[in-house]
Design a protein around this motif. Structure first.
Motif, PDB file in Angstrom:
ATOM      1  N   ALA A  81       0.829  -1.210   0.000  1.00 11.85           N
ATOM      2  CA  ALA A  81       0.000   0.000   0.000  1.00 11.85           C
ATOM      3  C   ALA A  81       0.859   1.254   0.000  1.00 11.85           C
ATOM      4  O   ALA A  81       0.585   2.221  -0.734  1.00 11.85           O
ATOM      5  N   MET A  82       1.932   1.265   0.804  1.00 10.93           N
ATOM      6  CA  MET A  82       2.783   2.450   0.870  1.00 10.93           C
ATOM      7  C   MET A  82       3.510   2.694  -0.448  1.00 10.93           C
ATOM      8  O   MET A  82       3.679   3.847  -0.870  1.00 10.93           O
ATOM      9  N   ASN A  83       3.913   1.637  -1.128  1.00  6.52           N
ATOM     10  CA  ASN A  83       4.561   1.804  -2.432  1.00  6.52           C
ATOM     11  C   ASN A  83       3.618   2.438  -3.441  1.00  6.52           C
ATOM     12  O   ASN A  83       4.034   3.258  -4.275  1.00  6.52           O
ATOM     13  N   GLN A  84       2.349   2.069  -3.383  1.00  8.82           N
ATOM     14  CA  GLN A  84       1.367   2.694  -4.268  1.00  8.82           C
ATOM     15  C   GLN A  84       1.227   4.182  -3.964  1.00  8.82           C
ATOM     16  O   GLN A  84       1.140   5.012  -4.875  1.00  8.82           O
ATOM     17  N   VAL A  85       1.206   4.515  -2.678  1.00 12.93           N
ATOM     18  CA  VAL A  85       1.084   5.917  -2.280  1.00 12.93           C
ATOM     19  C   VAL A  85       2.304   6.712  -2.745  1.00 12.93           C
ATOM     20  O   VAL A  85       2.184   7.809  -3.302  1.00 12.93           O
ATOM     21  N   LEU A  86       3.502   6.173  -2.530  1.00 15.62           N
ATOM     22  CA  LEU A  86       4.724   6.860  -2.939  1.00 15.62           C
ATOM     23  C   LEU A  86       4.779   7.063  -4.448  1.00 15.62           C
ATOM     24  O   LEU A  86       5.172   8.135  -4.933  1.00 15.62           O
ATOM     25  N   THR A  87       4.379   6.046  -5.196  1.00 17.28           N
ATOM     26  CA  THR A  87       4.375   6.158  -6.658  1.00 17.28           C
ATOM     27  C   THR A  87       3.434   7.258  -7.109  1.00 17.28           C
ATOM     28  O   THR A  87       3.763   8.072  -7.990  1.00 17.28           O
ATOM     29  N   ALA A  88       2.248   7.318  -6.497  1.00 16.71           N
ATOM     30  CA  ALA A  88       1.269   8.339  -6.867  1.00 16.71           C
ATOM     31  C   ALA A  88       1.768   9.739  -6.507  1.00 16.71           C
ATOM     32  O   ALA A  88       1.576  10.692  -7.278  1.00 16.71           O
ATOM     33  N   LEU A  89       2.416   9.871  -5.348  1.00 12.08           N
ATOM     34  CA  LEU A  89       2.924  11.186  -4.939  1.00 12.08           C
ATOM     35  C   LEU A  89       4.009  11.677  -5.887  1.00 12.08           C
ATOM     36  O   LEU A  89       4.055  12.858  -6.247  1.00 12.08           O
ATOM     37  N   LYS A  90       4.873  10.787  -6.314  1.00  8.87           N
ATOM     38  CA  LYS A  90       5.940  11.180  -7.230  1.00  8.87           C
ATOM     39  C   LYS A  90       5.369  11.553  -8.593  1.00  8.87           C
ATOM     40  O   LYS A  90       5.852  12.491  -9.245  1.00  8.87           O
ATOM     41  N   LYS A  91       4.348  10.823  -9.035  1.00 11.37           N
ATOM     42  CA  LYS A  91       3.702  11.171 -10.300  1.00 11.37           C
ATOM     43  C   LYS A  91       3.014  12.533 -10.203  1.00 11.37           C
ATOM     44  O   LYS A  91       2.868  13.242 -11.204  1.00 11.37           O
ATOM     45  N   ALA A  92       2.583  12.889  -9.002  1.00  9.34           N
ATOM     46  CA  ALA A  92       1.930  14.187  -8.791  1.00  9.34           C
ATOM     47  C   ALA A  92       2.931  15.329  -8.705  1.00  9.34           C
ATOM     48  O   ALA A  92       2.541  16.496  -8.539  1.00  9.34           O
ATOM     49  N   GLY A  93       4.220  15.014  -8.807  1.00  6.14           N
ATOM     50  CA  GLY A  93       5.236  16.063  -8.824  1.00  6.14           C
ATOM     51  C   GLY A  93       5.967  16.272  -7.514  1.00  6.14           C
ATOM     52  O   GLY A  93       6.744  17.227  -7.387  1.00  6.14           O
ATOM     53  N   ALA A 143      -2.549  21.714  -5.636  1.00  9.16           N
ATOM     54  CA  ALA A 143      -2.663  20.264  -5.796  1.00  9.16           C
ATOM     55  C   ALA A 143      -2.926  19.546  -4.480  1.00  9.16           C
ATOM     56  O   ALA A 143      -3.089  18.325  -4.473  1.00  9.16           O
ATOM     57  N   LEU A 144      -2.969  20.283  -3.380  1.00  7.66           N
ATOM     58  CA  LEU A 144      -3.071  19.650  -2.063  1.00  7.66           C
ATOM     59  C   LEU A 144      -4.330  18.807  -1.912  1.00  7.66           C
ATOM     60  O   LEU A 144      -4.282  17.668  -1.435  1.00  7.66           O
ATOM     61  N   GLY A 145      -5.484  19.362  -2.313  1.00  7.46           N
ATOM     62  CA  GLY A 145      -6.737  18.628  -2.145  1.00  7.46           C
ATOM     63  C   GLY A 145      -6.734  17.306  -2.887  1.00  7.46           C
ATOM     64  O   GLY A 145      -7.123  16.268  -2.343  1.00  7.46           O
ATOM     65  N   ASN A 146      -6.280  17.314  -4.118  1.00  7.37           N
ATOM     66  CA  ASN A 146      -6.238  16.079  -4.911  1.00  7.37           C
ATOM     67  C   ASN A 146      -5.246  15.067  -4.345  1.00  7.37           C
ATOM     68  O   ASN A 146      -5.488  13.858  -4.381  1.00  7.37           O
ATOM     69  N   ILE A 147      -4.119  15.559  -3.859  1.00  5.86           N
ATOM     70  CA  ILE A 147      -3.112  14.644  -3.306  1.00  5.86           C
ATOM     71  C   ILE A 147      -3.651  13.927  -2.079  1.00  5.86           C
ATOM     72  O   ILE A 147      -3.465  12.710  -1.909  1.00  5.86           O
TER      73      ILE A 147
END
Length: 253
Positions: A81-93, A143-147
């Motif tokens: 689960a944490m890897n998914q979160v980290l991947t999404a955060l990095k894609k978000a910039g 971008a805070l709300g979406n993140i």
């Protein structure tokens, strides 16, 4: 002939003692005069200054918690689960330097046994919970709300505390210092005018408390919401407060 050196030494000692006795009153007189020297009249005041600025960065704390019958199972699910979160955060910039693990822990979960025949067996372990915390610096507040929304969707199930701050608050602190000095000088002028004297040169100035006050609800608070259906957040303003103490000489008018 042998007594002559003894008389010479005694004579020298008498001369030294006499000189010492003569010098002592002079030294005492000098110190006493120094003590009686009048002190320069002064006025000492304190001043405070504040400067508010809109935040340009948010810091959020996110936690992924997963349970499993074994520690290995709970850890594996948590890592996924944490890897998914980290991947999404990095894609978000979000840059790597703005991602930091803030807490990692494994807790055994116990089951309390019911009393049987007047005896209670000790609790037994029935599983484990793994918590992995992440501190994220978000420099694009739009971008805070979406993140936040995406992080929850991907598995974040604890945390969410948000702190709005500034990457470089030096300009706001400088403005607060200038206002604090102006406040102190205004107080000094008021006091001396009331006393019938005037303010002289600055003798001493020191900085005291430096406070940071996070935003609180106010009429100026602006609501920011992502263009999608992300979480609505309010940035408000950060206030920086500086205190100074100043000492001025007092002069006659």
């Amino acid at each position: 002939m042998r007594c002559t050196p003894h008389r010479s030494i005694a004579g020298r000692l008498s001369t030294v003692v006499a000189a010492t006795l003569v010098a002592l009153p002079l030294a005492a007189t000098s110190v006493s005069a120094q003590d009686r020297a009048p002190h320069e009249p002064v006025v000492r005041v304190s001043g405070t200054g504040e400067a508010s600025v809109a935040p340009d960065m948010a810091i959020i704390n996110l936690t992924v918690a997963r349970n499993g019958e074994t520690a290995q199972k709970a850890l594996a699910d948590n890592n996924a689960a944490m890897n998914q979160v980290l991947t999404a955060l990095k894609k978000a910039g979000i840059a790597d330097k703005d991602l930091q693990t803030s807490n990692f822990s494994i807790y055994p979960q116990y089951q309390q046994n019911e009393p049987k025949d007047g005896r209670v067996d000790p609790p037994r372990i029935i599983g484990y919970e793994v918590q992995n915390g992440l501190t994220v610096k978000i420099r694009d507040l739009k971008a805070l709300g979406n993140i936040i929304d995406q992080s929850v969707t991907l598995g974040v199930n604890q945390g969410g505390q948000i702190t709005f701050t500034n990457d470089d608050p030096s300009a706001a602190r400088s403005e607060a210092r200038k206002k604090a000095v102006a406040d102190a000088m205004d107080k000094a002028l008021t006091l001396t005018e009331a006393a019938g004297v005037k303010v002289g040169k600055v003798i001493d100035i020191s900085e005291g408390e430096d406070r940071f006050m996070p935003p609180s609800p106010a009429p100026r608070m602006a609501m920011m919401k992502a263009q999608s259906d992300g979480v609505a957040v309010a940035a408000g303003e950060n206030t920086y407060s500086i205190a100074v103490t100043m000492t001025f000489a007092i002069e006659d008018k």
